[in-house]
Scaffold this motif. Structure first.
Motif, PDB file in Angstrom:
ATOM      1  N   SER A 116       5.009  37.831  77.924  1.00 18.16           N
ATOM      2  CA  SER A 116       5.760  39.063  77.587  1.00 18.16           C
ATOM      3  C   SER A 116       7.022  39.103  78.570  1.00 18.16           C
ATOM      4  CB  SER A 116       4.781  40.109  77.707  1.00 18.16           C
ATOM      5  OG  SER A 116       4.030  40.199  78.846  1.00 18.16           O
ATOM      6  N   ALA A 117       6.757  38.850  79.641  1.00 20.01           N
ATOM      7  CA  ALA A 117       7.712  38.842  80.626  1.00 20.01           C
ATOM      8  C   ALA A 117       8.973  37.983  80.397  1.00 20.01           C
ATOM      9  CB  ALA A 117       7.152  38.491  82.234  1.00 20.01           C
ATOM     10  N   TRP A 118       8.604  36.709  79.944  1.00 22.68           N
ATOM     11  CA  TRP A 118       9.799  35.888  79.535  1.00 22.68           C
ATOM     12  C   TRP A 118      10.527  36.623  78.383  1.00 22.68           C
ATOM     13  CZ3 TRP A 118      12.025  31.882  81.468  1.00 22.68           C
ATOM     14  CH2 TRP A 118      12.541  31.044  80.441  1.00 22.68           C
ATOM     15  N   MET A 119       9.767  37.050  77.678  1.00 18.78           N
ATOM     16  CA  MET A 119      10.465  37.957  76.386  1.00 18.78           C
ATOM     17  C   MET A 119      11.495  39.012  76.868  1.00 18.78           C
ATOM     18  SD  MET A 119      10.074  36.398  73.702  1.00 18.78           S
ATOM     19  CE  MET A 119      10.781  37.214  72.490  1.00 18.78           C
ATOM     20  N   VAL A 120      11.087  39.704  78.043  1.00 14.24           N
ATOM     21  CA  VAL A 120      11.977  40.766  78.434  1.00 14.24           C
ATOM     22  C   VAL A 120      13.236  39.887  78.939  1.00 14.24           C
ATOM     23  CG1 VAL A 120      11.934  42.217  80.324  1.00 14.24           C
ATOM     24  CG2 VAL A 120       9.908  42.303  78.969  1.00 14.24           C
ATOM     25  N   LEU A 121      12.945  38.822  79.800  1.00 14.00           N
ATOM     26  CA  LEU A 121      13.937  38.205  80.208  1.00 14.00           C
ATOM     27  C   LEU A 121      15.152  37.526  79.362  1.00 14.00           C
ATOM     28  CD1 LEU A 121      15.208  36.733  83.118  1.00 14.00           C
ATOM     29  CD2 LEU A 121      14.014  34.680  82.003  1.00 14.00           C
ATOM     30  N   GLU A 129      13.301  46.618  75.065  1.00 16.63           N
ATOM     31  CA  GLU A 129      12.552  47.768  75.402  1.00 16.63           C
ATOM     32  C   GLU A 129      11.007  47.456  74.933  1.00 16.63           C
ATOM     33  OE1 GLU A 129      16.258  50.934  74.764  1.00 16.63           O
ATOM     34  OE2 GLU A 129      14.265  51.486  73.705  1.00 16.63           O
ATOM     35  N   ARG A 130      10.949  46.999  73.704  1.00 15.36           N
ATOM     36  CA  ARG A 130       9.707  46.645  73.135  1.00 15.36           C
ATOM     37  C   ARG A 130       9.081  45.433  73.855  1.00 15.36           C
ATOM     38  NH1 ARG A 130      12.101  46.722  67.867  1.00 15.36           N
ATOM     39  NH2 ARG A 130      12.400  44.322  67.744  1.00 15.36           N
ATOM     40  N   ALA A 131       9.853  44.305  74.473  1.00 15.28           N
ATOM     41  CA  ALA A 131       9.178  43.527  75.186  1.00 15.28           C
ATOM     42  C   ALA A 131       8.630  44.165  76.505  1.00 15.28           C
ATOM     43  CB  ALA A 131      10.200  42.484  75.634  1.00 15.28           C
ATOM     44  N   VAL A 132       9.385  45.257  77.031  1.00 14.56           N
ATOM     45  CA  VAL A 132       8.987  45.765  78.412  1.00 14.56           C
ATOM     46  C   VAL A 132       7.461  46.404  78.045  1.00 14.56           C
ATOM     47  CG1 VAL A 132       9.340  47.608  80.100  1.00 14.56           C
ATOM     48  CG2 VAL A 132      11.310  45.943  79.217  1.00 14.56           C
ATOM     49  N   LYS A 133       7.460  47.133  76.974  1.00 14.69           N
ATOM     50  CA  LYS A 133       6.180  47.816  76.664  1.00 14.69           C
ATOM     51  C   LYS A 133       5.056  46.858  76.636  1.00 14.69           C
ATOM     52  CE  LYS A 133       4.695  50.838  72.964  1.00 14.69           C
ATOM     53  NZ  LYS A 133       3.969  50.069  72.307  1.00 14.69           N
ATOM     54  N   GLU A 134       5.217  45.626  75.989  1.00 19.43           N
ATOM     55  CA  GLU A 134       4.094  44.714  75.908  1.00 19.43           C
ATOM     56  C   GLU A 134       3.947  43.977  77.104  1.00 19.43           C
ATOM     57  OE1 GLU A 134       4.973  42.894  71.626  1.00 19.43           O
ATOM     58  OE2 GLU A 134       4.022  41.638  72.897  1.00 19.43           O
ATOM     59  N   ALA A 135       4.870  43.843  77.972  1.00 19.43           N
ATOM     60  CA  ALA A 135       4.600  43.381  79.406  1.00 19.43           C
ATOM     61  C   ALA A 135       3.820  44.248  80.269  1.00 19.43           C
ATOM     62  CB  ALA A 135       5.910  42.950  80.152  1.00 19.43           C
ATOM     63  N   GLU A 140      -1.361  46.029  82.713  1.00 15.90           N
ATOM     64  CA  GLU A 140      -2.123  47.191  82.736  1.00 15.90           C
ATOM     65  C   GLU A 140      -3.717  46.535  82.645  1.00 15.90           C
ATOM     66  OE1 GLU A 140      -1.178  49.873  79.582  1.00 15.90           O
ATOM     67  OE2 GLU A 140       0.028  51.063  80.944  1.00 15.90           O
ATOM     68  N   LYS A 141      -3.662  45.509  81.835  1.00 14.30           N
ATOM     69  CA  LYS A 141      -5.215  44.946  81.903  1.00 14.30           C
ATOM     70  C   LYS A 141      -5.326  44.180  82.881  1.00 14.30           C
ATOM     71  CE  LYS A 141      -5.736  45.201  76.850  1.00 14.30           C
ATOM     72  NZ  LYS A 141      -4.328  44.985  76.097  1.00 14.30           N
ATOM     73  N   LEU A 142      -4.198  43.412  83.572  1.00 17.40           N
ATOM     74  CA  LEU A 142      -4.574  42.692  84.567  1.00 17.40           C
ATOM     75  C   LEU A 142      -4.872  43.549  86.075  1.00 17.40           C
ATOM     76  CD1 LEU A 142      -4.279  39.437  85.176  1.00 17.40           C
ATOM     77  CD2 LEU A 142      -1.926  39.858  85.980  1.00 17.40           C
ATOM     78  N   GLU A 143      -4.366  44.636  85.935  1.00 17.64           N
ATOM     79  CA  GLU A 143      -4.421  45.567  87.020  1.00 17.64           C
ATOM     80  C   GLU A 143      -5.960  45.936  87.092  1.00 17.64           C
ATOM     81  OE1 GLU A 143      -2.345  46.887  89.491  1.00 17.64           O
ATOM     82  OE2 GLU A 143      -3.508  48.753  89.961  1.00 17.64           O
ATOM     83  N   GLU A 144      -6.457  46.226  85.862  1.00 17.88           N
ATOM     84  CA  GLU A 144      -7.571  46.746  85.858  1.00 17.88           C
ATOM     85  C   GLU A 144      -8.646  45.761  86.118  1.00 17.88           C
ATOM     86  OE1 GLU A 144      -8.316  48.689  81.852  1.00 17.88           O
ATOM     87  OE2 GLU A 144     -10.240  48.121  82.196  1.00 17.88           O
ATOM     88  N   LYS A 145      -8.409  44.247  85.509  1.00 18.78           N
ATOM     89  CA  LYS A 145      -9.253  43.165  86.072  1.00 18.78           C
ATOM     90  C   LYS A 145      -9.239  43.123  87.756  1.00 18.78           C
ATOM     91  CE  LYS A 145     -11.274  38.921  86.338  1.00 18.78           C
ATOM     92  NZ  LYS A 145     -12.544  39.053  86.473  1.00 18.78           N
ATOM     93  N   LEU A 146      -8.100  43.053  88.438  1.00 22.68           N
ATOM     94  CA  LEU A 146      -8.231  42.860  89.666  1.00 22.68           C
ATOM     95  C   LEU A 146      -9.116  44.153  90.329  1.00 22.68           C
ATOM     96  CD1 LEU A 146      -7.113  41.527  92.144  1.00 22.68           C
ATOM     97  CD2 LEU A 146      -5.018  42.789  91.912  1.00 22.68           C
ATOM     98  N   LYS A 147      -8.738  45.599  89.886  1.00 24.35           N
ATOM     99  CA  LYS A 147      -9.395  46.347  90.593  1.00 24.35           C
ATOM    100  C   LYS A 147     -11.046  46.486  90.507  1.00 24.35           C
ATOM    101  CE  LYS A 147      -6.470  50.348  89.972  1.00 24.35           C
ATOM    102  NZ  LYS A 147      -5.410  51.236  89.261  1.00 24.35           N
ATOM    103  N   SER A 148     -11.401  45.791  89.159  1.00 27.97           N
ATOM    104  CA  SER A 148     -12.883  45.824  88.871  1.00 27.97           C
ATOM    105  C   SER A 148     -13.327  44.866  89.852  1.00 27.97           C
ATOM    106  CB  SER A 148     -13.185  45.415  87.479  1.00 27.97           C
ATOM    107  OG  SER A 148     -12.771  44.161  87.155  1.00 27.97           O
ATOM    108  N   GLY A 149     -12.860  43.938  90.501  1.00 30.78           N
ATOM    109  CA  GLY A 149     -13.275  42.776  91.242  1.00 30.78           C
ATOM    110  C   GLY A 149     -13.541  43.509  92.802  1.00 30.78           C
ATOM    111  N   LYS A 183      12.946  46.661  85.333  1.00 26.38           N
ATOM    112  CA  LYS A 183      11.756  46.765  86.364  1.00 26.38           C
ATOM    113  C   LYS A 183      10.784  46.837  85.646  1.00 26.38           C
ATOM    114  CE  LYS A 183       9.787  47.117  90.637  1.00 26.38           C
ATOM    115  NZ  LYS A 183       9.814  46.155  91.452  1.00 26.38           N
ATOM    116  N   ILE A 184       9.636  46.047  85.786  1.00 26.40           N
ATOM    117  CA  ILE A 184       8.281  46.086  84.860  1.00 26.40           C
ATOM    118  C   ILE A 184       7.288  46.652  85.727  1.00 26.40           C
ATOM    119  CG2 ILE A 184       7.033  44.965  83.159  1.00 26.40           C
ATOM    120  CD1 ILE A 184       9.192  42.732  83.133  1.00 26.40           C
ATOM    121  N   LEU A 185       7.069  45.699  86.763  1.00 16.64           N
ATOM    122  CA  LEU A 185       5.937  46.005  87.916  1.00 16.64           C
ATOM    123  C   LEU A 185       6.122  46.913  88.989  1.00 16.64           C
ATOM    124  CD1 LEU A 185       3.592  43.160  88.999  1.00 16.64           C
ATOM    125  CD2 LEU A 185       3.716  45.350  90.232  1.00 16.64           C
ATOM    126  N   ASP A 186       6.115  48.448  88.525  1.00 16.68           N
ATOM    127  CA  ASP A 186       6.357  49.321  89.340  1.00 16.68           C
ATOM    128  C   ASP A 186       5.035  49.359  90.295  1.00 16.68           C
ATOM    129  OD1 ASP A 186       7.187  52.868  88.686  1.00 16.68           O
ATOM    130  OD2 ASP A 186       6.476  51.825  90.549  1.00 16.68           O
TER     131      ASP A 186
END
Lengths: 236, 219
Positions: A116-121, A129-135, A140-149, A183-186
């Motif tokens: 998805s980040a590649w598509m933004v590029l 805009e659509r690609a940013v939304k997907e990225a 968000e899912k990755l953030e959740e995964k990291l937090k859950s650990g 900016k994607i990763l705020d």
């Protein structure tokens, strides 16, 4: 203990490839310092590459004792399997369920986060805009995964396989964001990932290893962006 | 079902078939749950919140997702019988490489065979034949991709054979004509009970594909 048999390692790579970068980190983690790095010009591929990776013709390729291997996740598992004793850290968890989780999220990192980040590029306007939304959704899912650990790294108290596979987020994401002027990763939206980015880059193994120089990397990806926008416009 | 094994799956999925096949190879008892992908069960949504896809293996209440990851998990947990992955690190890496190749090259081309027409269809046909030929070369003279024994790559690819009839009919070509040795390998695999009972019936797969084509306005 020097074991000549184990040390005959070559890595064929490209200076800015995140897939090659993973293998560098893995070799570093296992204490494999004496290996030959061969830079491949992927826009002018050598006969060596077609010989050692006849199926895809891509980097990275690890050649160990003359035998080639490609695909970064597969190379990392191989390295973990071969360099595996009490003196080197394991890359993958030992428990089968934890291993399955690590593999699942590594696949997610490639298919959703990186893709998805590649598509933004490689897009602009509405498509971007659509690609940013997907990225963002993927992050968000990755953030959740990291937090859950409940730990600093995906691998726990120290870096592991999943950190290496997600590692591109630490140094390449900012490069792609700059090249695409978006900016994607705020850090406010993704506090765990933002903290992980600097913890990962500051980890002694990562900090002491090669990373593509930022200015050159931005210039390279700006060029890729200009080349690929029209191509992707036609395809998607 | 605290101590048991549950598989969330659909009959036609070549990915789900891999999980079924691995469980059969290891002789593991499990509960099979057929999912309706048009109306996904709460269990599926809970166990695979990221992708909401099948197959999902639930072992002791904990989910494992992605078919090749499931097969590796099964091989690692039930490691004392019918090993699927080689123990040699290099051979293991090669097995993973070819299983990954199947998903990268065969799946996509196969999908294009029943979802496109004209030039795109011809390209899909060319692509799938090329991929299958490469796999056939990799098989060589061995009885199975795993060598003397049925292994990881065999599991990864043989489930696609249940879709060959559908691919051939949509694409108007014959796998046997281009890859006779591969078809011999398919027949050899089908002689194993674990394979024949895990794979969907090719004619039923074709009917399912026709149904999907109508549903998506492709007929």
């Amino acid at each position: 203990m020097e074991n000549n048999n184990k040390e005959n390692v070559k890595l064929v790579g490209f200076w800015v490839s995140p897939f090659v970068q993973r293998v560098r980190w893995a070799l570093k983690m296992k204490g494999i310092k004496k290996y030959e790095y061969i830079e491949e010009d992927i826009y002018n591929k050598s006969s060596l590459l077609s010989e050692i990776n006849p199926v895809y013709g891509k980097v990275p390729v690890l050649v160990h004792n003359g035998k080639p291997l490609s695909e970064s996740s597969i190379i990392l598992e191989y390295i973990d399997h071969v360099w595996n004793d009490d003196f080197v850290p394991p890359l993958l968890p030992r428990d089968p369920y934890q291993r399955a989780q690590a593999r699942f999220w590594a696949k997610f990192a490639d298919q959703k986060v990186l893709e998805s980040a590649w598509m933004v590029l490689c897009s602009e306007g509405e498509k971007q805009e659509r690609a940013v939304k997907e990225a963002i959704e993927a992050l968000e899912k990755l953030e959740e995964k990291l937090k859950s650990g409940n730990s600093v790294f995906f691998g726990g108290d120290t870096i592991g396989y999943l950190d290496l596979m997600v590692g591109f987020v630490s140094y390449l994401y900012p490069v792609w964001e700059e090249a695409a002027s978006v900016k994607i990763l705020d850090a406010l939206k993704f506090p765990a990932l933002a903290a992980w980015q600097s913890d990962f880059l500051n980890h002694e193994l990562i900090a002491s290893e090669y990373l593509p120089p930022k200015a050159e990397a931005v210039a390279y990806f700006r060029w890729r962006r200009s080349e690929l926008i029209p191509v992707y416009n036609r395809m998607y | 079902m605290a101590d048991g094994v549950v598989l969330l799956d659909t009959y036609f999925s070549m990915f789900g078939m891999r999980a079924r096949l691995a469980l059969a190879e290891k002789g593991i008892d499990y509960e099979y749950k057929e999912e309706n992908l048009g109306d996904k069960s709460p269990v599926l949504l809970e166990m695979n919140p990221v992708h909401k896809k099948i197959p999902v293996l639930i072992h002791n209440g904990k989910p494992v997702c992605e078919s090749l990851i499931i097969v590796q998990y099964i091989d690692e947990v039930w490691k004392d019988n019918s090993p699927l992955l080689p123990s040699d690190p290099y051979q293991r890496a090669q097995a993973r490489f070819w299983a990954d190749f199947v998903d990268k090259k065969v799946y996509d081309a196969g999908r294009r065979l029943w979802t496109t027409k004209g030039d795109e269809l011809e390209t899909a046909k060319k692509d799938i034949i090329e991929a299958l030929k490469l796999l056939e070369t990799e098989l060589g003279e061995k009885p199975y991709f795993g060598g003397e024994n049925f292994g990881f790559v065999d599991v990864a690819l043989v489930t696609y054979s249940s879709w060959f009839y559908a691919y051939e009919t949509c694409g108007n070509f014959s796998v046997e004509e281009h890859c006779p040795k591969l078809m011999e390998w398919v027949k050899r695999c089908m002689e194993k009970e674990s394979v024949s009972k895990s794979l969907a019936d090719p004619k039923k797969v074709y009917d399912f594909v026709l149904f999907l084509r109508k549903k998506h306005g492709l007929e």
